[in-house]
Design a protein around this motif. Structure first.
Motif, PDB file in Angstrom:
ATOM      1  N   ARG A 101      43.041  34.155  52.751  1.00 56.04           N
ATOM      2  CA  ARG A 101      42.134  34.453  51.469  1.00 56.04           C
ATOM      3  C   ARG A 101      41.073  35.362  51.590  1.00 56.04           C
ATOM      4  O   ARG A 101      40.020  35.129  51.155  1.00 56.04           O
ATOM      5  CB  ARG A 101      41.570  33.115  51.168  1.00 56.04           C
ATOM      6  CG  ARG A 101      41.656  32.622  49.617  1.00 56.04           C
ATOM      7  CD  ARG A 101      41.554  31.481  49.224  1.00 56.04           C
ATOM      8  NE  ARG A 101      40.897  31.330  47.836  1.00 56.04           N
ATOM      9  CZ  ARG A 101      40.844  30.020  47.349  1.00 56.04           C
ATOM     10  NH1 ARG A 101      40.922  29.026  48.014  1.00 56.04           N
ATOM     11  NH2 ARG A 101      40.123  30.183  45.972  1.00 56.04           N
ATOM     12  N   CYS A 104      39.226  36.878  48.297  1.00 56.50           N
ATOM     13  CA  CYS A 104      38.401  35.828  47.736  1.00 56.50           C
ATOM     14  C   CYS A 104      36.937  36.205  48.287  1.00 56.50           C
ATOM     15  O   CYS A 104      35.864  36.587  47.699  1.00 56.50           O
ATOM     16  CB  CYS A 104      38.537  34.429  47.854  1.00 56.50           C
ATOM     17  SG  CYS A 104      39.980  34.037  46.480  1.00 56.50           S
ATOM     18  N   CYS A 108      35.671  39.780  45.573  1.00 55.65           N
ATOM     19  CA  CYS A 108      35.493  39.246  44.173  1.00 55.65           C
ATOM     20  C   CYS A 108      34.217  39.338  43.589  1.00 55.65           C
ATOM     21  O   CYS A 108      33.302  38.505  44.186  1.00 55.65           O
ATOM     22  CB  CYS A 108      36.065  37.809  44.098  1.00 55.65           C
ATOM     23  SG  CYS A 108      35.741  36.722  42.797  1.00 55.65           S
ATOM     24  N   VAL A 111      32.444  35.703  43.262  1.00 57.80           N
ATOM     25  CA  VAL A 111      32.091  35.052  44.323  1.00 57.80           C
ATOM     26  C   VAL A 111      30.650  35.694  44.825  1.00 57.80           C
ATOM     27  O   VAL A 111      29.842  35.137  45.494  1.00 57.80           O
ATOM     28  CB  VAL A 111      32.985  35.230  45.542  1.00 57.80           C
ATOM     29  CG1 VAL A 111      33.058  36.515  46.520  1.00 57.80           C
ATOM     30  CG2 VAL A 111      33.218  33.959  46.361  1.00 57.80           C
ATOM     31  N   CYS A 209      34.888  28.506  42.308  1.00 58.52           N
ATOM     32  CA  CYS A 209      36.119  28.735  42.960  1.00 58.52           C
ATOM     33  C   CYS A 209      36.961  27.520  43.072  1.00 58.52           C
ATOM     34  O   CYS A 209      38.063  27.407  43.132  1.00 58.52           O
ATOM     35  CB  CYS A 209      35.871  29.318  44.321  1.00 58.52           C
ATOM     36  SG  CYS A 209      34.969  30.806  44.104  1.00 58.52           S
ATOM     37  N   CYS A 213      38.495  28.217  39.042  1.00 58.47           N
ATOM     38  CA  CYS A 213      39.105  29.581  38.768  1.00 58.47           C
ATOM     39  C   CYS A 213      40.757  29.678  39.178  1.00 58.47           C
ATOM     40  O   CYS A 213      41.331  29.115  40.134  1.00 58.47           O
ATOM     41  CB  CYS A 213      38.691  30.670  40.003  1.00 58.47           C
ATOM     42  SG  CYS A 213      39.503  32.126  39.967  1.00 58.47           S
ATOM     43  N   GLY A 216      42.135  31.419  42.022  1.00 56.88           N
ATOM     44  CA  GLY A 216      42.077  30.709  43.558  1.00 56.88           C
ATOM     45  C   GLY A 216      43.155  29.603  43.562  1.00 56.88           C
ATOM     46  O   GLY A 216      43.598  29.384  44.526  1.00 56.88           O
TER      47      GLY A 216
END
Ligand code: SF4
Ligand code: SF4
Ligand code: SF4
Length: 634
Positions: A101, A104, A108, A111, A209, A213, A216
């Motif tokens: 990941r 992310c 993002c 984030v 998250c 999300c 996600g």
């Protein structure tokens, strides 16, 4: 915290041994600083700068690459529109399937906001504490299925003849309407505040998250399948620095001990744990994916809620989500998810505040020795206001939903209704009942609403028009348009201009239609109407040029071809008239209502001969229309 500890609320909670907090605890200052944080911060700052540059480039040049935003994938799946957002999301999932990941952690903007908020809270001495729920963690996946899978399933099964599994693809990589699918700035700012800040404060560093999300939801599945993982060597001595550093609430030390790698799909590959490990025991490497590893109970996380609280929480979440989603046509899907997680947290914490003897939040004592403290009253007040606003939104949303349902049930085609100033004689009994019902609900929503719902205003305007109050309809559309943008604004202005034409206020109609075309130059209906305003104002040359422009943009457009045919006939250019008439006839559907509508529109312009042709064709197709000649509106 030791296994089987007792919380301040007096409840036994499961936990796992975390040596870094053992007695005597190793201070967080004893953990070395992550060297990768600065690289990640730089990457996220560059990402945000690129996003700003993208917007500026679009504002200056008018055209740009379509938004690089995963939500754009919805229009690819629904309408086959290939856009940059779809390509980005597909590549991001592919990359996650291989490397885990990373997108992310490093790519993002939400984030970035969450990390910024967590950093600010730490600066004032507040370390965000993870809220752990067993049920709410499924929200992102359910959200992803709803966003990306459900529309395709619905399309295929609701219309099996037309709904192919794979839609016909079209190129939408470049756009001039960049902002069309985004909320206005007045919504974007609270959206970022709720999703980037409030979720961190209440639910932990990656609150949005973990619990909201939808992207996600897919990324975490892809991460489970990916061979790229944070892995450990024999040098690990279980000091726990990695777990104490991780802002994704992963039990790094326990997972690497149990599995030799981090298997938690919440790991965003920020690499902080690798950087802070005093024994350099962690590394990023490839091997077996998490799904291939049998799970052990040894690394079970502790949870913030009991099972009854989990169930109440799930119900509250759903209720809050339904209450706020789309209310006032302002709250988008992701923001509604973020709001619902906060409502759930506040409801459950308030419940505990009322029942427990001792309760704290961050370093604040909310309740001690059975007495609610100052901070507790502050928390309670905020929770009551927030939950009260949710309940109020639910009431407004209910009326909006009912009004909208009534609107959807109206049968009379817009074009036919708009062809005369009073469409009342065309309404069926069901239409009349739905108009009364819809008006009642929209008026109730607007009487108690805190904000203007521009879409509800437009629909209310339509109900007013259908029930014969064209003036009120024009007023409402005029109120709605300033609150709208893009296509919605263009349509309100178009309807307003059209109704003004029917009322004989041609100069005002032309202005409104010009405004509609300024929003959406491709709104051909507005060109047809604008031509009508100009014709009625005696500016016949300009009218013909506007209709010609409409036909040049779309040669199959029936009304503009008829208008040009009628105009040419009245000006004695019979060859031209025949050519336009032929062109129109090729594409005119053999539908009596359609012919009648064309007849009415041409009759308004004094093009009676051509109008009569369409009235006769309608009667031929449905002899019942003969009666309309006597009683129907002309
Ligand atoms: S889960 Fe969503 S909000 Fe969180 S980092 Fe990934 S894409 Fe961004
Ligand atoms: S991986 Fe490193 S930081 Fe984590 S527990 Fe082992 S030695 Fe400590
Ligand atoms: S486990 Fe390590 S790499 Fe993954 S999110 Fe936590 S600190 Fe970052």
């Amino acid at each position: 915290m030791k296994s089987g500890c007792v919380s301040r609320e007096g409840k036994k909670q499961r936990s796992i041994e975390l040596p870094v907090f053992q007695n005597p605890p190793v201070q967080e200052s004893g953990i070395r600083k992550s060297r990768t944080t600065r690289w990640r911060v730089a990457a996220l700052i560059i990402l945000n700068l690129l996003m700003i540059a993208h917007i500026i480039q679009w504002r200056i040049m008018g055209n740009t690459i379509s938004p690089i935003e995963p939500s754009e994938t919805m229009s690819t799946l629904q309408q086959g529109a290939i856009n940059a957002g779809f390509i980005f999301f597909a590549l991001a999932i592919l990359a996650t399937l291989i490397f885990g990941r990373f997108v992310c952690g490093w790519g993002c903007h939400i984030v970035a906001l969450q990390d910024f908020c967590a950093w600010m809270l730490k600066k004032v001495g507040l370390t965000p504490k993870a809220f752990r729920s067993r049920l709410l963690v499924y929200v992102p996946l359910i959200g992803a299925l709803y966003m990306f899978v459900w529309p395709t399933v619905y399309r295929v099964f609701s219309s099996p003849e037309q709904g192919a599994l794979v839609p016909k693809f079209t190129n939408h990589l470049v756009t001039s309407t960049f902002w069309e699918t985004f909320p206005s700035v007045s919504v974007a700012v609270p959206f970022l505040f709720v999703c980037g800040f409030m979720t961190v404060y209440f639910l932990g560093s990656k609150g949005f998250c973990t619990y909201a999300c939808p992207y996600g939801g897919f990324f975490s599945i892809a991460d489970k399948l990916s061979p790229g993982k944070i892995r450990v060597t024999d040098a690990c001595n279980q000091c726990g620095h990695c777990t104490a550093t991780c802002t994704s609430n992963v039990l790094v030390h326990a997972e690497v001990k149990q599995y030799g790698m981090v298997i938690d799909p919440d790991c965003m590959k920020c690499m902080d744990c690798i950087s802070v490990c005093p024994n350099d025991a962690l590394y990023f490497g490839f091997g077996k994916p998490a799904v291939a590893i049998p799970k052990s109970n040894a690394t079970k996380k502790s949870y913030s809620l009991t099972w009854p609280e989990e169930i109440i929480g799930a119900v509250v979440f759903l209720g809050s989500f339904l209450a706020v989603r789309g209310v006032y046509e302002l709250v988008p899907f992701l923001m509604a998810l973020g709001c619902a997680t906060i409502t759930t947290f506040l409801t459950l914490k308030t419940w505990r505040l009322l029942r427990a003897k001792e309760l704290s939040f961050y370093r604040f004592d909310l309740k001690s020795s059975g007495r609610i403290r100052k901070a507790g009253w502050g928390f309670l007040s905020f929770a009551v206001v927030w939950i009260g606003l949710n309940a109020h939104s639910g009431w407004v949303r209910y009326h909006e939903y009912e009004g909208d349902s009534a609107f959807q049930k109206i049968h009379i085609p817009d074009e036919l209704a708009l062809a005369q100033s009073n469409p009342s004689p065309w309404l069926s009994q069901i239409d009349r009942e739905n108009i009364i019902d819809g008006k009642k609900h929209f008026q109730a929503a607007s009487n108690v609403g805190l904000f203007v719902n521009s879409e509800a205003l437009s629909k209310l305007a339509w109900f007013e028009y259908l029930s014969g109050d064209a003036e009120q309809s024009v007023r409402l559309l005029g109120q709605a348009a300033p609150h709208q943008q893009g296509q919605a604004k263009a349509l309100s202005l178009y309807y307003r201009g059209t109704i003004l034409n029917r009322l004989g206020r041609y100069e005002q109609a032309r202005t409104s239609l010009d405004q509609a075309l300024a929003e959406r130059a491709d709104l051909i209906l507005a060109r047809e109407e604008k031509g009508e305003s100009l014709w009625q104002l005696g500016r016949k040359g300009e009218a013909i040029s506007v209709w010609s422009d409409a036909v040049q943009r779309n040669a199959r457009i029936v009304l503009a071809n008829n208008q040009l045919a009628g105009a040419a006939a009245l000006l004695g250019r019979s060859e031209e008239a025949i050519a336009y008439e032929k062109q129109a006839d090729q594409f005119t559907p053999d539908d009596p209502f359609y012919h009648w509508m064309i007849g009415l529109r041409l009759q308004n312009l004094g093009m009676n001969e051509l109008a009569e042709k369409h009235f006769q064709r309608a009667i031929q197709l449905d002899p019942g229309f003969q009666a309309r000649r006597k009683v129907g509106p002309q």
